[in-house]
Design a protein around this motif. Sequence first.
Motif, PDB file in Angstrom:
ATOM      1  N   TYR A 135       0.834  -1.208   0.000  1.00  0.00           N
ATOM      2  CA  TYR A 135       0.000   0.000   0.000  1.00  0.00           C
ATOM      3  C   TYR A 135       0.866   1.256   0.000  1.00  0.00           C
ATOM      4  O   TYR A 135       0.633   2.190  -0.786  1.00  0.00           O
ATOM      5  N   GLY A 136       1.884   1.275   0.866  1.00  0.00           N
ATOM      6  CA  GLY A 136       2.755   2.444   0.928  1.00  0.00           C
ATOM      7  C   GLY A 136       3.476   2.695  -0.379  1.00  0.00           C
ATOM      8  O   GLY A 136       3.534   3.834  -0.870  1.00  0.00           O
ATOM      9  N   MET A 137       4.024   1.639  -0.969  1.00  0.00           N
ATOM     10  CA  MET A 137       4.739   1.795  -2.236  1.00  0.00           C
ATOM     11  C   MET A 137       3.779   2.097  -3.380  1.00  0.00           C
ATOM     12  O   MET A 137       4.132   2.801  -4.338  1.00  0.00           O
ATOM     13  N   SER A 138       2.553   1.583  -3.283  1.00  0.00           N
ATOM     14  CA  SER A 138       1.544   1.870  -4.303  1.00  0.00           C
ATOM     15  C   SER A 138       1.183   3.351  -4.311  1.00  0.00           C
ATOM     16  O   SER A 138       0.971   3.945  -5.378  1.00  0.00           O
TER      17      SER A 138
ATOM     18  N   ALA B 106      -8.166   7.335  -3.883  1.00  0.00           N
ATOM     19  CA  ALA B 106      -8.448   6.289  -4.871  1.00  0.00           C
ATOM     20  C   ALA B 106      -7.718   4.997  -4.542  1.00  0.00           C
ATOM     21  O   ALA B 106      -8.320   3.909  -4.557  1.00  0.00           O
ATOM     22  N   ILE B 107      -6.434   5.080  -4.242  1.00  0.00           N
ATOM     23  CA  ILE B 107      -5.662   3.877  -3.914  1.00  0.00           C
ATOM     24  C   ILE B 107      -6.176   3.242  -2.627  1.00  0.00           C
ATOM     25  O   ILE B 107      -6.262   2.007  -2.512  1.00  0.00           O
ATOM     26  N   THR B 108      -6.548   4.062  -1.668  1.00  0.00           N
ATOM     27  CA  THR B 108      -7.082   3.541  -0.409  1.00  0.00           C
ATOM     28  C   THR B 108      -8.378   2.782  -0.642  1.00  0.00           C
ATOM     29  O   THR B 108      -8.583   1.685  -0.099  1.00  0.00           O
ATOM     30  N   VAL B 109      -9.258   3.321  -1.469  1.00  0.00           N
ATOM     31  CA  VAL B 109     -10.520   2.645  -1.786  1.00  0.00           C
ATOM     32  C   VAL B 109     -10.249   1.312  -2.474  1.00  0.00           C
ATOM     33  O   VAL B 109     -10.882   0.292  -2.172  1.00  0.00           O
ATOM     34  N   VAL B 110      -9.291   1.302  -3.397  1.00  0.00           N
ATOM     35  CA  VAL B 110      -8.939   0.074  -4.109  1.00  0.00           C
ATOM     36  C   VAL B 110      -8.451  -0.993  -3.131  1.00  0.00           C
ATOM     37  O   VAL B 110      -8.857  -2.164  -3.195  1.00  0.00           O
TER      38      VAL B 110
END
Length: 364
Positions: free
Chosen positions: A207-210, A240-244
């Motif tokens: 998640y962090g690297m994403s 957006a990334i968090t929702v994914v």
Amino acid sequence: MAFHFMAASKSLWDEFPTKLFEPVARLTTLGILGVELFFLISGFVILMSVWGHTIGEFAVSRVSRLYPAYWFAVLVIFIMYRFSGVAGFDPKLSDGEYLLNLTMFQGAFGVGHAGGVFWSLWVELRFYVLVALFSLVGITLRRCLVFLAAWFGLALLAEFTQNETLVFVFMPRQAPYFIAGMAFFLIHRFGVRSGAFIPWLLVAAGYGMSLYAAMERVGERVRLVGIKHYPAPPEAVVVAITVVYLLMAAVALGWLRWVRWRRLVTLGALTYPLYLLHQTVSAVVIPAYRDVIDPWPLVAITMAVSIGLAYLIYRMVDKPGQRWLRARLGALLDRSRRSHPRGRGGASRTATAIPAQSPEASVP
């Protein structure tokens, strides 16, 4: 589709599409991250599909899944740009380069992709190779954790050094999604048990690297055209990334098991041909009618045409093509096993045992 039709393709409209679709621009610009969701899903599904299978079975599953619709898409694109006046998204390839595109390995030779979205398939193929090589040592929970941790470390090294070989092999901008997707599958498969925190640590690291990779990817486009024409600030990317990731966590934890609508299988199967050709459809429809149809209904029409074409391809090309190719490759694999009965993975399991609608059928 919303990203390509309403946010990304100035050439289709002859002006910035975010100006035409300003009320939804902050949402459509984030559609660029739809591929990242796909990579997460792919990590989950590919580990699920290779677990307990030989490398030959995995290869049969992947080749039969990817190539029939892809070959058709390349053929359609070739015919369209060779024999019509369509100019949008023309890859300007020679006949030989189109032939090379049929292999899906054109990226290895520095040749352009026939379709603008095909770049992600080249990423996928490299991911499959890594998984296939890993499967040779035998996949277990412990080995998976070691593999994912090692890949994450090497992806970090590749990002910091920008060594071409390391970047090519370990894909630092895409690796965190694959790694997190595979970790989510481990959570889904093994649940709460001793050492279960390690997959969650891998998810957190991914998640962090994403977040970094996504902000870099979106930031490149913002720097190219300006925040005014591409309103995707960093905080929107984080959301957006968090929702994914939350969506994938819900899948891994079984919170979406209640979703049982049978038609979802067919809808999922449409996503691949839709992905392959929706941009090509827009190159035909939007420039031809942008001066006579208002932008909003024109986008709706283009989406409907894309979905309708995807359905026809699925029924007439993709589904029968998968069945045909799976049977032929399965027979070859079976003959190979009979010729080498001591091959790894047990000779008794035949490739024809791979179901026609395998668990990964809804995603490339």
